[in-house]
Design a protein around this motif. Structure first.
Motif, PDB file in Angstrom:
ATOM      1  N   VAL A   1       1.042  -1.342  -0.123  1.00  0.00           N
ATOM      2  CA  VAL A   1      -0.250   0.026  -0.073  1.00  0.00           C
ATOM      3  C   VAL A   1       0.925   1.304   0.014  1.00  0.00           C
ATOM      4  N   ALA A   2       0.716   1.912  -1.016  1.00  0.00           N
ATOM      5  CA  ALA A   2       1.782   3.085  -1.129  1.00  0.00           C
ATOM      6  C   ALA A   2       1.263   4.393  -0.174  1.00  0.00           C
ATOM      7  N   PRO A   3       2.066   5.271   0.200  1.00  0.00           N
ATOM      8  CA  PRO A   3       1.730   6.284   0.942  1.00  0.00           C
ATOM      9  C   PRO A   3       0.494   7.117   0.291  1.00  0.00           C
ATOM     10  N   SER A   4       0.588   7.260  -0.981  1.00  0.00           N
ATOM     11  CA  SER A   4      -0.571   8.089  -1.427  1.00  0.00           C
ATOM     12  C   SER A   4      -1.909   7.511  -1.260  1.00  0.00           C
ATOM     13  N   TRP A   5      -2.084   6.141  -0.835  1.00  0.00           N
ATOM     14  CA  TRP A   5      -3.250   5.749  -0.869  1.00  0.00           C
ATOM     15  C   TRP A   5      -4.072   6.414   0.525  1.00  0.00           C
ATOM     16  N   PHE A   6      -3.291   6.466   1.532  1.00  0.00           N
ATOM     17  CA  PHE A   6      -3.897   7.182   2.596  1.00  0.00           C
ATOM     18  C   PHE A   6      -4.220   8.386   2.222  1.00  0.00           C
ATOM     19  N   LEU A   7      -3.771   9.277   1.436  1.00  0.00           N
ATOM     20  CA  LEU A   7      -4.426  10.418   0.935  1.00  0.00           C
ATOM     21  C   LEU A   7      -5.634  10.112   0.279  1.00  0.00           C
ATOM     22  N   VAL A   8      -5.750   9.362  -0.743  1.00  0.00           N
ATOM     23  CA  VAL A   8      -6.948   9.106  -1.382  1.00  0.00           C
ATOM     24  C   VAL A   8      -8.017   8.559  -0.617  1.00  0.00           C
ATOM     25  N   ALA A   9      -7.715   7.860   0.600  1.00  0.00           N
ATOM     26  CA  ALA A   9      -8.559   7.051   1.230  1.00  0.00           C
ATOM     27  C   ALA A   9      -9.193   8.398   2.199  1.00  0.00           C
ATOM     28  N   ALA A  10      -8.395   9.054   2.576  1.00  0.00           N
ATOM     29  CA  ALA A  10      -9.062  10.370   3.245  1.00  0.00           C
ATOM     30  C   ALA A  10      -9.684  11.213   2.584  1.00  0.00           C
ATOM     31  N   LEU A  11      -9.369  11.422   1.335  1.00  0.00           N
ATOM     32  CA  LEU A  11     -10.365  12.138   0.131  1.00  0.00           C
ATOM     33  C   LEU A  11     -11.766  11.290   0.096  1.00  0.00           C
ATOM     34  N   ILE A  12     -11.634  10.134  -0.082  1.00  0.00           N
ATOM     35  CA  ILE A  12     -12.850   9.462  -0.393  1.00  0.00           C
ATOM     36  C   ILE A  12     -13.762   9.540   0.758  1.00  0.00           C
ATOM     37  N   THR A  13     -12.978   9.386   1.952  1.00  0.00           N
ATOM     38  CA  THR A  13     -13.742   9.302   3.425  1.00  0.00           C
ATOM     39  C   THR A  13     -14.547  10.732   3.620  1.00  0.00           C
ATOM     40  N   TRP A  14     -13.998  11.985   3.005  1.00  0.00           N
ATOM     41  CA  TRP A  14     -14.532  13.035   3.241  1.00  0.00           C
ATOM     42  C   TRP A  14     -15.765  13.137   2.086  1.00  0.00           C
ATOM     43  N   VAL A  15     -15.389  12.834   0.957  1.00  0.00           N
ATOM     44  CA  VAL A  15     -16.602  12.997   0.129  1.00  0.00           C
ATOM     45  C   VAL A  15     -17.611  12.197   0.151  1.00  0.00           C
ATOM     46  N   PHE A  16     -17.492  10.845   0.577  1.00  0.00           N
ATOM     47  CA  PHE A  16     -18.579   9.983   0.736  1.00  0.00           C
ATOM     48  C   PHE A  16     -19.373  10.323   2.075  1.00  0.00           C
ATOM     49  N   GLY A  17     -18.636  10.929   2.973  1.00  0.00           N
ATOM     50  CA  GLY A  17     -19.161  11.109   4.304  1.00  0.00           C
ATOM     51  C   GLY A  17     -20.131  12.335   3.834  1.00  0.00           C
ATOM     52  N   GLY A  18     -19.720  13.268   3.133  1.00  0.00           N
ATOM     53  CA  GLY A  18     -20.550  14.579   2.798  1.00  0.00           C
ATOM     54  C   GLY A  18     -21.900  13.969   2.077  1.00  0.00           C
ATOM     55  N   GLN A  19     -21.944  12.802   1.293  1.00  0.00           N
ATOM     56  CA  GLN A  19     -22.961  12.289   0.726  1.00  0.00           C
ATOM     57  C   GLN A  19     -23.916  11.585   1.766  1.00  0.00           C
ATOM     58  N   LEU A  20     -23.150  11.052   2.696  1.00  0.00           N
ATOM     59  CA  LEU A  20     -24.010  10.118   3.585  1.00  0.00           C
ATOM     60  C   LEU A  20     -24.730  11.332   4.735  1.00  0.00           C
ATOM     61  N   GLU A  21     -24.369  12.491   4.777  1.00  0.00           N
ATOM     62  CA  GLU A  21     -24.849  13.457   5.658  1.00  0.00           C
ATOM     63  C   GLU A  21     -26.180  13.915   5.067  1.00  0.00           C
ATOM     64  N   ARG A  22     -26.540  13.790   3.648  1.00  0.00           N
ATOM     65  CA  ARG A  22     -27.437  14.084   2.990  1.00  0.00           C
ATOM     66  C   ARG A  22     -28.605  12.843   2.880  1.00  0.00           C
ATOM     67  N   VAL A  23     -27.954  11.345   2.937  1.00  0.00           N
ATOM     68  CA  VAL A  23     -28.594  10.325   2.784  1.00  0.00           C
ATOM     69  C   VAL A  23     -29.111   9.998   4.349  1.00  0.00           C
ATOM     70  N   LEU A  24     -28.200   9.877   4.901  1.00  0.00           N
ATOM     71  CA  LEU A  24     -28.336   9.142   6.419  1.00  0.00           C
ATOM     72  C   LEU A  24     -27.885  10.235   7.343  1.00  0.00           C
ATOM     73  N   PRO A  25     -28.767  11.177   7.427  1.00  0.00           N
ATOM     74  CA  PRO A  25     -28.257  12.463   8.520  1.00  0.00           C
ATOM     75  C   PRO A  25     -28.312  11.935   9.898  1.00  0.00           C
ATOM     76  N   GLU A  26     -28.997  10.869  10.269  1.00  0.00           N
ATOM     77  CA  GLU A  26     -29.134  10.354  11.587  1.00  0.00           C
ATOM     78  C   GLU A  26     -27.759   9.896  12.288  1.00  0.00           C
ATOM     79  N   LEU A  27     -26.761   9.544  11.276  1.00  0.00           N
ATOM     80  CA  LEU A  27     -25.346   8.976  11.683  1.00  0.00           C
ATOM     81  C   LEU A  27     -24.501   9.999  12.174  1.00  0.00           C
ATOM     82  N   GLY A  28     -24.649  11.266  12.118  1.00  0.00           N
ATOM     83  CA  GLY A  28     -23.937  12.126  12.692  1.00  0.00           C
ATOM     84  C   GLY A  28     -22.612  12.201  12.401  1.00  0.00           C
TER      85      GLY A  28
END
Length: 502
Positions: free
Chosen positions: A137-164
């Motif tokens: 696992v290259a170090p750049s993976w952790f950067l893209v994993a953080a990016l995916i977590t942030w972007v997908f988390g924003g979508q979950l806020e609209r779909v499942l707001p109760e998750l907090g």
């Protein structure tokens, strides 16, 4: 300053004013060196070692400047006109003491110590060895994993707001699961390669996906097509499996959202990789088709690489336009400001990756096209055998007299024991050479430092990679010494081959 070196041996381009001082003509710098100009062509064997019978001389190897026959052409290009292979740029044998930088190797002036070992490229954090292939696992993976977590988390806020705030844990799980799918995609390539007996160096998960480093090309266009197609095929199978699993859970729940996201992600991975341009899997499939039609793998590579470059330009221009127009399922009125900048940045990164990969594919194809020009027999330096107690000055005199550029230390029976390194010779001042024995400057031979004179192409490079060293003893199939192969000579021939137009 040392006196001028001896005259070049027969076969050297002596017409040049520098012919007598070129560091590769002979081991110059020894005041006792005997001139070899005028040596008869039949005298192509090296001088016998002290105390050895005349029947045991070194077997002939190409003299410096020997132009290889047509059958000797190999991957690394030999000079087209007769002339010596250029020597190390910092090798100054005509000086009495080495200048700084004359020793490219990290060892003492006496030449003792282990051969330099090139560190194995790792590529990140080792996660395991499925099928015997390391996965990093290259170090750049952790950067893209953080990016995916942030972007997908924003979508979950609209779909499942109760998750907090817990939505980011769900998003992180999605990022890991997505790259697990990418790993399955790469393992499909790996298993197919191993099935075709193609060595796989490693799998690396990195920014924007994964890479399976397969060290050899498929032997047929059919195998090339299969090798490329199995990756997108497994991604499609995964998308189908996630779709089927999504039908068993309630929509709008965490499992439902995760399964739907993984299904869409794998569909995107499959569709993107099927685009017909290198370095994508679709480009390799296109290469295989053109190879099959024309019978020329290089033609297939050129076609697929240029399609890949056209694809890179299309992504750079088209992706932001499609996003702004709403064609990708978003509201066109919302695609302004920061979103537009992010879309353009994403398109630029994707385009750069595709364009660079296409260019690398062209370079690798050119390299493999010239690979047959690199032959151990054509690149081997002529050598003279010397016994362990031979003074360095006497050994250099014999080398110059024989037109040789390497020294092999042998025992009383003529069996090779070690090789004298060029860097160690340069490190000995000329006035000390009569009192320094060659055994004190030699590197003991290991099994990996003996290579066959018949090796060529990838087999030769694999042999050198297996045992990193600066010099190798080249032997005939009968075990007789043929000469010494310098890794620097191979590298220079490699570079020349890459610089030549196809």
């Amino acid at each position: 300053m040392a006196p001028p070196p001896s005259a070049p041996a027969q076969g050297d381009a002596g017409g040049s004013p520098e012919a007598g001082t070129h560091p590769d003509r002979a081991y110059a710098g020894d005041q006792h060196a005997a001139p070899a100009a005028g040596r008869h062509e039949t005298d192509r064997r090296a001088a016998p070692a002290a105390g050895r019978p005349a029947a045991d001389p070194l077997r002939k190897a190409p003299a410096p400047g020997h132009a290889p026959d047509a059958g000797d052409a190999h991957r690394r290009e030999q000079p087209s006109a007769p002339g010596p292979v250029p020597g190390p740029p910092n090798h100054r044998p005509e000086t009495s003491a080495p200048a700084h930088g004359d020793r490219p190797l990290a060892h003492s002036a006496d030449g003792k110590g282990p051969a330099p070992q090139r560190p194995e490229p790792r590529g990140g954090l080792l996660m395991g060895r499925p099928f015997g292939v390391p996965v990093y696992v290259a170090p750049s993976w952790f950067l893209v994993a953080a990016l995916i977590t942030w972007v997908f988390g924003g979508q979950l806020e609209r779909v499942l707001p109760e998750l907090g705030a817990a939505r980011y844990l769900v998003s992180l799980f999605f990022a890991v699961a997505f790259y697990a799918s990418v790993l399955v995609h790469e393992l499909a390539h790996t298993v197919a390669a191993l099935r075709f007996k193609l060595p796989v160096r490693r799998i690396q998960l990195q920014f924007f996906g994964g890479v399976s480093e397969i060290e050899k090309e498929a032997e047929t266009p059919g195998r090339e097509f299969v090798l490329a197609f199995v990756g997108p095929l497994l991604s499609l199978v995964l998308a189908g499996a996630f779709y089927a699993a999504a039908q068993t859970v309630e929509p709008g729940t965490v499992p439902g959202v995760l399964l739907a996201g993984l299904m869409i992600s794998n569909l995107i991975v499959a569709a993107f990789n099927l685009l017909p341009g290198l370095p994508l899997d679709g480009g390799r499939m296109l290469r295989a088709v053109v190879w099959k039609i024309t019978g020329k793998p290089m033609t297939g590579t050129v076609a697929a690489a240029w399609v890949g470059r056209a694809l890179a330009v299309s992504v750079l221009i088209g992706l932001p336009l499609l996003t702004q127009s709403g064609a990708l399922g978003t509201d066109a009125a919302d695609n302004v400001g920061m979103d537009t900048v992010l879309d353009a940045l994403l398109a630029a990164i994707l385009a750069a990756i595709i364009w660079t990969g296409a260019g690398n594919s062209l370079r690798m194809a050119r390299l493999r096209e010239h690979l047959p020009e690199l032959r151990a027999r054509a690149l081997t330096r002529r050598a003279v055998p010397v016994e362990t107690d031979t003074p360095l000055s006497e050994a250099l005199r014999r080398a110059n007299a024989a037109g040789a550029r390497a020294l092999v230390v042998v025992d009383a029976d003529g069996q090779p024991l070690s090789l004298v390194r060029e860097a160690a010779i340069v490190g000995v001042p000329e006035h000390r050479r009569p009192w320094v024995a060659v055994s004190g400057l030699a590197q003991d031979l290991t099994d990996g430092m003996r290579v066959s004179a018949e090796l060529s192409g990838e087999e030769l490079l694999d042999a050198l990679r297996a045992t990193p060293a600066t010099e190798y003893l080249v032997v005939e199939e009968t075990g007789e010494i043929y000469g010494v192969l310098s890794a620097a000579d191979v590298e220079r021939a490699f570079v020349k081959a890459m610089a030549r137009p196809s």
